[in-house]
Design an enzyme around this catalytic site. Sequence first.
Site, PDB file in Angstrom:
ATOM      1  N   LYS A 231      18.312  29.975  29.991  1.00  0.00           N
ATOM      2  CA  LYS A 231      17.445  29.074  28.842  1.00  0.00           C
ATOM      3  C   LYS A 231      18.536  28.427  27.767  1.00  0.00           C
ATOM      4  O   LYS A 231      19.490  29.176  27.432  1.00  0.00           O
ATOM      5  CB  LYS A 231      16.275  29.837  28.510  1.00  0.00           C
ATOM      6  CG  LYS A 231      15.198  29.964  29.591  1.00  0.00           C
ATOM      7  CD  LYS A 231      13.917  30.423  28.959  1.00  0.00           C
ATOM      8  CE  LYS A 231      12.992  30.084  30.503  1.00  0.00           C
ATOM      9  NZ  LYS A 231      11.578  30.732  30.009  1.00  0.00           N
ATOM     10  N   ARG A 265      12.399  37.078  35.986  1.00  0.00           N
ATOM     11  CA  ARG A 265      12.494  35.839  36.644  1.00  0.00           C
ATOM     12  C   ARG A 265      13.654  35.150  36.637  1.00  0.00           C
ATOM     13  O   ARG A 265      14.219  34.831  35.443  1.00  0.00           O
ATOM     14  CB  ARG A 265      11.369  35.067  36.200  1.00  0.00           C
ATOM     15  CG  ARG A 265      10.893  33.777  36.927  1.00  0.00           C
ATOM     16  CD  ARG A 265       9.894  32.979  36.333  1.00  0.00           C
ATOM     17  NE  ARG A 265       9.333  31.797  36.847  1.00  0.00           N
ATOM     18  CZ  ARG A 265      10.127  30.411  36.560  1.00  0.00           C
ATOM     19  NH1 ARG A 265      10.816  30.679  35.411  1.00  0.00           N
ATOM     20  NH2 ARG A 265       9.965  29.520  37.538  1.00  0.00           N
TER      21      ARG A 265
END
Length: 293
Positions: A231, A265
């Site tokens: 991210k 994840r």
Amino acid sequence: MNVGPRPVFHLRLRSRPWVLGHRTLIMGIVNVTPDSFSDGGTCATRDAAVAHGLQLVRDGADILDIGGESTRPFSDPVPLEEELRRVLPVIEELRRHTTVPISIDTTKAEVAYQALKTGADIINDVSALRFDPEMRAVAAEFGVPLILMHMLGTPKTMQQSPHYDALFSEIIRFLEERVAAAVAAGVDRNQIIVDPGIGFGKTVTHNLRLIRDLDTLAVLERPILLGASRKSFIGTVLNAPVEDRELGTAVVHSLGIMAGAHMVRVHDVAFHRNAVLMADALRDALWTEDAKA
């Protein structure tokens, strides 16, 4: 951050019991999209997505998370029929070749319904049942594990100057309300997993604080999913492009595991499998030493 015993939760997949907490589970990402922030287009066809999913299983994925709509910042929704066209053939083919649990990453009740009928086992709703009022009924009808994530607004608006007066209080209150809404609609509370929503309406500082003090979410008494893979806050800290954020992701998830995450994840399961094994070993060692003291 406190390193204590990680709670063990007993959930149910449709075919078997599912225990979370003895070790950290790895959720492998399969984005059947042309525009996801990290790997958009690489799995945009059925064959490519299925091949990638099966490779993630060989690499050690405990769950496959299949999504047909990008939720990157400022993204627009995908029409229902297009999302169905993307994900259903992939789920159907994967189900023929693996028994690994399959999660459908969607905010649309009809997509969740069709995916579960096709062979998916888990609903992963980043809107926490807010975008489609029928999603509650689908989750209750099938009785499958349900992941509820915190997000400010929508993917289109969430990164427009996100602000909190009290970061943890607001996130916990939001997740408590969403859990309560699910339960009121007939969802078994014991089937719910929570996700703090790293990168979904958070600044770099918000994300770092959430990871540092993830153990605060233990008050929800539900398993915690942590998804920070590649991210942008990692890119900001490291000044690194998407393709060079794997090591930063591993550090983030390792800290999250120490703070109590039950599942992570990730895009690159092979890379993160060893990091997760190491983090679990360190966590167990620290807790054992604390217990002896």
